[in-house]
Design an enzyme around this catalytic site. Sequence first.
Site, short mmCIF file in Angstrom:
data_model
loop_
_atom_site.label_atom_id
_atom_site.label_comp_id
_atom_site.label_asym_id
_atom_site.label_seq_id
_atom_site.Cartn_x
_atom_site.Cartn_y
_atom_site.Cartn_z
N GLY A 32 4.27 -4.00 8.95
CA GLY A 32 5.20 -3.52 7.93
C GLY A 32 6.10 -2.40 8.40
O GLY A 32 7.31 -2.52 8.38
N CYS B 83 -0.02 -15.22 -6.47
CA CYS B 83 -0.20 -14.85 -7.87
C CYS B 83 -0.92 -13.51 -7.93
O CYS B 83 -2.08 -13.41 -7.54
CB CYS B 83 -1.01 -15.92 -8.60
SG CYS B 83 -1.12 -15.65 -10.38
N THR C 117 15.87 -4.92 6.27
CA THR C 117 16.03 -5.23 7.69
C THR C 117 14.71 -4.91 8.38
O THR C 117 13.89 -4.16 7.87
CB THR C 117 17.15 -4.37 8.30
OG1 THR C 117 16.86 -2.99 8.06
CG2 THR C 117 18.50 -4.72 7.70
N GLY D 49 9.95 -9.18 12.76
CA GLY D 49 10.24 -8.76 14.12
C GLY D 49 9.59 -9.71 15.09
O GLY D 49 10.05 -10.83 15.30
N HIS E 142 11.45 -1.53 11.14
CA HIS E 142 10.15 -1.04 11.63
C HIS E 142 10.01 -1.23 13.14
O HIS E 142 9.24 -0.54 13.79
CB HIS E 142 9.00 -1.77 10.91
CG HIS E 142 8.92 -3.23 11.24
ND1 HIS E 142 9.71 -4.17 10.63
CD2 HIS E 142 8.17 -3.90 12.16
CE1 HIS E 142 9.45 -5.36 11.14
NE2 HIS E 142 8.52 -5.23 12.07
N GLU F 185 23.35 -9.91 6.03
CA GLU F 185 22.51 -10.44 7.11
C GLU F 185 23.38 -10.74 8.33
O GLU F 185 24.43 -11.35 8.19
CB GLU F 185 21.78 -11.71 6.64
CG GLU F 185 21.04 -12.50 7.71
CD GLU F 185 20.00 -11.70 8.45
OE1 GLU F 185 20.07 -11.63 9.69
OE2 GLU F 185 19.11 -11.14 7.78
N TYR G 292 16.14 -4.80 14.53
CA TYR G 292 17.39 -4.28 13.94
C TYR G 292 18.54 -4.57 14.90
O TYR G 292 18.43 -4.34 16.10
CB TYR G 292 17.26 -2.78 13.69
CG TYR G 292 18.33 -2.20 12.79
CD1 TYR G 292 18.10 -2.03 11.43
CD2 TYR G 292 19.57 -1.82 13.30
CE1 TYR G 292 19.08 -1.49 10.60
CE2 TYR G 292 20.55 -1.29 12.49
CZ TYR G 292 20.31 -1.12 11.14
OH TYR G 292 21.28 -0.59 10.31
#
Length: 549
Positions: A486, A404, A258, A47, A261, A190, A267
């Site tokens: 997130g 990792c 997408t 975003g 959030h 997308e 969005y």
Amino acid sequence: MPEVIRAPRGTQLTCKSWQTEAAMRMLMNNLDPEVARDPANLIVYGGKGKAARNWDCFYKIVETLKKLENDETLLIQSGKPVAVWKTHEWAPRVLIANSNLVPKWATWEYFNELEVRGLIMYGQMTAGSWIYIGTQGILQGTYETFYAVAKKYFGGTLKGKLVLTAGLGEMGGAQPLAVTMNDGVVIAVEVDKRMIDRRIQTGYLDTWTDNLDEALRLAKEALKEGRPLSIGLLGNAAEVHPELVRRGIIPDVVTDQTAAHDPLNGYVPAGISFEEALKLRKENPEKYLEMVYDSVVKHIEAILEMQRQGAKVFEYGNNIRRLALDHGVKDAFNIPGYVPEYIRDLFSEGKGPFRWVALSGKPEDIYKTDQKVLELFGEDEHLRKWIDMAQKKVKWQGLPARICWLGQGQRAEMGLAMNEMVRKGELEAPIVIGRDHHDTGSVASPYRETEAMKDGSDAIADWPLLNAMLNVASGATWVSIHHGGGVGIGYSIHAGVVIVADGTELTRQKLERVLTNDVGMGVVRHADAGYEIAIQTAKKHGIRMPMMD
């Protein structure tokens, strides 16, 4: 237009030590055009996740880091350098707090008001904490998630299986490669052609089309032949997904990345072109949001129908279920979250997205550390497979880096090994060691990392704060506390840590403490919640928990 920002490479210091040089280079690396989504506006990913509040703040941070002494600490308040204090050499060189609001005021509406006034910045997770490494940073976690899906439902492989998802931004862009690494076929929807182009250029996406029939034809051929394939479909999920349901085409696996959030900035609604949507977003945000909410409802209702018809579905931590619930989809949470479904056992062992970056800028330094991983943990076939695939398929973005997933004990062992490699001159320059905030003990996020905790402690935010304070006490190079990463403002509190392996004895001591204690807090958090794997991990590693002694 600001200048193009790239981190310096090599062994020439522009700051007074590698500790501050590393912070400066990683801030700059976050804004490298190869790394950041929109570097001209300081936006890194997710975003509007930013590296600094504005360009004046960015340049002042760089200027301050160049002068910072080894017993001083720079404080960053939502991307703005606000003070330098005399501390000591064990203290972090930088302390960062981004996007934090008193809970009653923690809404996007209020946050956006403050942002317009220049008082706050959205730091996402690793954007404002200067440890984003490009899409590779989420790739192994995405690979592990799809591997867990394959293991649970399809005999350990996605071969011959179709995955449907949407969102090819800096996070979602990892999905196509993660699916093909698990031998599956994926159609990734997308709306922004630039994102599709970026994924193809970086090797995360195989091909693309703007035609649903063509995407289905390509997928059908690959499924029939049993070969992995990733297909970018230029379109809108709120239109594509319902159309698939109408045609009776039900994928094997369905998820979504997408940037839901952040409904306003992340969005794009259906029923309008991408270009028109961007214009409407600026000119009439209220109307824009109305269209977003309508689209999210259609999007999630289609996924729920696919679930009812047999698809394995999960939300990938973007809070789209909550958005749908708030706008009338009462059964939105019939879609499970990915952490309780697939990742929690790994978190209980202390495993999570450990990462490191070569300040030299030389890929050879990363390849040498890859070899060290295999020397230390080569008995783990899954880990060997990851390193092999990463070397073959991951293209560098900015400074060479590696993600990792390592667990309790392993991170400290690897960190100490890298510090020794720097000391001996086996690596050209020091290594920056960090992780995502999305880790075992550093997040409170009831719709993602801490969803459906065994003891009901989903929303308790003490844990990431304890994690951050412990990392400060243990000798980290920089530590951050953020809000809203997130899943959006109001829904998460999380902490980040970075430490620089410069080959010195002092750093050796710091590394042992930080990389043991940081991940250990994740084991403690899950053990305290009653997870048996975490309880046994704590016992195995001698972690002292007074209430369990």
